[in-house]
Design a protein around this motif. Structure first.
Motif, PDB file in Angstrom:
ATOM      1  N   ARG A 111       0.817  -1.226   0.000  1.00 46.77           N
ATOM      2  CA  ARG A 111       0.000   0.000   0.000  1.00 46.77           C
ATOM      3  C   ARG A 111       0.845   1.268   0.000  1.00 46.77           C
ATOM      4  N   ILE A 112       2.150   1.110   0.179  1.00 44.62           N
ATOM      5  CA  ILE A 112       3.057   2.268   0.155  1.00 44.62           C
ATOM      6  C   ILE A 112       3.287   2.673  -1.298  1.00 44.62           C
ATOM      7  N   ARG A 113       3.459   3.964  -1.519  1.00 43.61           N
ATOM      8  CA  ARG A 113       3.757   4.453  -2.871  1.00 43.61           C
ATOM      9  C   ARG A 113       4.956   3.697  -3.444  1.00 43.61           C
ATOM     10  N   LYS A 114       4.876   3.408  -4.743  1.00 42.75           N
ATOM     11  CA  LYS A 114       5.925   2.612  -5.394  1.00 42.75           C
ATOM     12  C   LYS A 114       7.304   3.248  -5.298  1.00 42.75           C
ATOM     13  N   GLU A 115       7.385   4.555  -5.300  1.00 44.40           N
ATOM     14  CA  GLU A 115       8.687   5.207  -5.296  1.00 44.40           C
ATOM     15  C   GLU A 115       9.276   5.364  -3.888  1.00 44.40           C
ATOM     16  N   HIS A 116       8.531   5.016  -2.859  1.00 47.97           N
ATOM     17  CA  HIS A 116       9.019   5.179  -1.490  1.00 47.97           C
ATOM     18  C   HIS A 116      10.083   4.122  -1.180  1.00 47.97           C
ATOM     19  N   PHE A 117      11.190   4.561  -0.574  1.00 41.61           N
ATOM     20  CA  PHE A 117      12.308   3.654  -0.297  1.00 41.61           C
ATOM     21  C   PHE A 117      11.899   2.483   0.601  1.00 41.61           C
ATOM     22  N   LEU A 118      10.986   2.720   1.534  1.00 41.11           N
ATOM     23  CA  LEU A 118      10.582   1.670   2.463  1.00 41.11           C
ATOM     24  C   LEU A 118       9.890   0.512   1.751  1.00 41.11           C
ATOM     25  N   ARG A 119       9.181   0.817   0.674  1.00 40.10           N
ATOM     26  CA  ARG A 119       8.493  -0.242  -0.071  1.00 40.10           C
ATOM     27  C   ARG A 119       9.500  -1.220  -0.657  1.00 40.10           C
ATOM     28  N   LYS A 120      10.486  -0.693  -1.380  1.00 39.13           N
ATOM     29  CA  LYS A 120      11.483  -1.561  -2.020  1.00 39.13           C
ATOM     30  C   LYS A 120      12.292  -2.320  -0.975  1.00 39.13           C
ATOM     31  N   GLU A 121      12.721  -1.623   0.050  1.00 43.11           N
ATOM     32  CA  GLU A 121      13.524  -2.238   1.104  1.00 43.11           C
ATOM     33  C   GLU A 121      12.746  -3.364   1.798  1.00 43.11           C
ATOM     34  N   SER A 122      11.494  -3.113   2.107  1.00 42.69           N
ATOM     35  CA  SER A 122      10.666  -4.110   2.795  1.00 42.69           C
ATOM     36  C   SER A 122      10.349  -5.295   1.902  1.00 42.69           C
ATOM     37  N   LEU A 123      10.039  -5.028   0.638  1.00 43.15           N
ATOM     38  CA  LEU A 123       9.744  -6.128  -0.281  1.00 43.15           C
ATOM     39  C   LEU A 123      10.975  -7.004  -0.499  1.00 43.15           C
ATOM     40  N   ASN A 124      12.157  -6.393  -0.498  1.00 42.21           N
ATOM     41  CA  ASN A 124      13.396  -7.173  -0.609  1.00 42.21           C
ATOM     42  C   ASN A 124      13.584  -8.062   0.622  1.00 42.21           C
ATOM     43  N   ALA A 125      13.304  -7.513   1.795  1.00 40.36           N
ATOM     44  CA  ALA A 125      13.438  -8.290   3.035  1.00 40.36           C
ATOM     45  C   ALA A 125      12.448  -9.453   3.043  1.00 40.36           C
ATOM     46  N   ILE A 126      11.235  -9.201   2.605  1.00 38.90           N
ATOM     47  CA  ILE A 126      10.209 -10.244   2.554  1.00 38.90           C
ATOM     48  C   ILE A 126      10.602 -11.331   1.551  1.00 38.90           C
ATOM     49  N   ALA A 127      11.082 -10.921   0.391  1.00 38.70           N
ATOM     50  CA  ALA A 127      11.520 -11.899  -0.620  1.00 38.70           C
ATOM     51  C   ALA A 127      12.658 -12.756  -0.074  1.00 38.70           C
ATOM     52  N   HIS A 128      13.574 -12.128   0.631  1.00 41.01           N
ATOM     53  CA  HIS A 128      14.687 -12.878   1.219  1.00 41.01           C
ATOM     54  C   HIS A 128      14.175 -13.890   2.241  1.00 41.01           C
ATOM     55  N   ALA A 129      13.268 -13.464   3.110  1.00 36.30           N
ATOM     56  CA  ALA A 129      12.716 -14.363   4.131  1.00 36.30           C
ATOM     57  C   ALA A 129      12.031 -15.559   3.482  1.00 36.30           C
ATOM     58  N   LYS A 130      11.275 -15.303   2.419  1.00 35.98           N
ATOM     59  CA  LYS A 130      10.599 -16.392   1.709  1.00 35.98           C
ATOM     60  C   LYS A 130      11.613 -17.357   1.102  1.00 35.98           C
ATOM     61  N   LYS A 131      12.686 -16.798   0.572  1.00 40.63           N
ATOM     62  CA  LYS A 131      13.702 -17.613  -0.106  1.00 40.63           C
ATOM     63  C   LYS A 131      14.456 -18.513   0.870  1.00 40.63           C
ATOM     64  N   VAL A 132      14.793 -17.999   2.032  1.00 47.00           N
ATOM     65  CA  VAL A 132      15.620 -18.767   2.965  1.00 47.00           C
ATOM     66  C   VAL A 132      14.804 -19.581   3.972  1.00 47.00           C
ATOM     67  N   ALA A 133      13.507 -19.385   3.999  1.00 46.03           N
ATOM     68  CA  ALA A 133      12.666 -20.130   4.946  1.00 46.03           C
ATOM     69  C   ALA A 133      12.796 -21.628   4.700  1.00 46.03           C
ATOM     70  N   THR A 134      12.979 -22.367   5.764  1.00 46.10           N
ATOM     71  CA  THR A 134      13.123 -23.818   5.631  1.00 46.10           C
ATOM     72  C   THR A 134      11.807 -24.553   5.838  1.00 46.10           C
ATOM     73  N   VAL A 135      10.806 -23.856   6.345  1.00 44.57           N
ATOM     74  CA  VAL A 135       9.472 -24.432   6.519  1.00 44.57           C
ATOM     75  C   VAL A 135       8.535 -23.668   5.600  1.00 44.57           C
ATOM     76  N   SER A 136       7.925 -24.350   4.643  1.00 46.10           N
ATOM     77  CA  SER A 136       7.069 -23.667   3.696  1.00 46.10           C
ATOM     78  C   SER A 136       5.687 -23.397   4.281  1.00 46.10           C
ATOM     79  N   ARG A 137       4.981 -22.569   3.543  1.00 46.25           N
ATOM     80  CA  ARG A 137       3.624 -22.196   3.952  1.00 46.25           C
ATOM     81  C   ARG A 137       2.741 -23.425   3.891  1.00 46.25           C
ATOM     82  N   PRO A 138       1.991 -23.697   4.981  1.00 44.23           N
ATOM     83  CA  PRO A 138       1.067 -24.838   4.943  1.00 44.23           C
ATOM     84  C   PRO A 138      -0.038 -24.606   3.917  1.00 44.23           C
TER      85      PRO A 138
END
Length: 141
Positions: A111-138
């Motif tokens: 919901r954050i504006r696309k150009e806001h730095f927090l959006r990109k930074e947070s989406l990168n962190a989320i993507a990383h968490a998904k990538k390294v998670a060893t337990v997948s979503r049920p």
């Protein structure tokens, strides 16, 4: 800070943070200041519990406390959700709640504006968490 830099054990860091919380709560002039103190210490203890691979019996109460107090900001909501998903190898039975929390954080970030730095930074962190998670979503219920 000295304990964090000195690679002190979790119990020492926890004790020092809780002592600091007590001191700051005594010095706080308003309920808002007390709430900010409680929230900040709880958020830091979740991070420390993750860093030390603590079991659910230690990680869980701090996570619940943060959820009850509310998150300081969206960046910390994302951070804690990412830590929760990344620590599921220690408590895989909590997978549904952890992934739900991460998805909620992601919806908020989108919901954050696309150009806001927090959006990109947070989406990168989320993507990383998904990538390294060893337990997948049920699977859905």
């Amino acid at each position: 800070m000295k304990l964090l830099k000195a690679d002190a054990p979790y119990e020492e860091i926890k004790r020092a943070l809780l002592e600091l919380e007590k001191r700051w709560l005594r010095e706080a002039m308003t309920e808002v200041e007390r709430q900010l103190t409680r929230r900040g210490i709880a958020e830091e203890l979740v991070s420390q519990a993750y860093a030390f691979d603590m079991p659910w019996e230690e990680f869980g109460p701090w996570l619940r406390r943060v959820q009850q107090l509310g998150f300081s900001n969206l960046a910390l909501r994302v951070h804690i959700a990412c830590l929760y998903v990344q620590s599921l190898h220690l408590f895989p039975r909590r997978a549904r709640a952890a992934w739900d929390m991460l998805e909620d954080a992601e919806r908020r970030v989108l919901r954050i504006r696309k150009e806001h730095f927090l959006r990109k930074e947070s989406l990168n962190a989320i993507a990383h968490a998904k990538k390294v998670a060893t337990v997948s979503r049920p699977a859905s219920r």
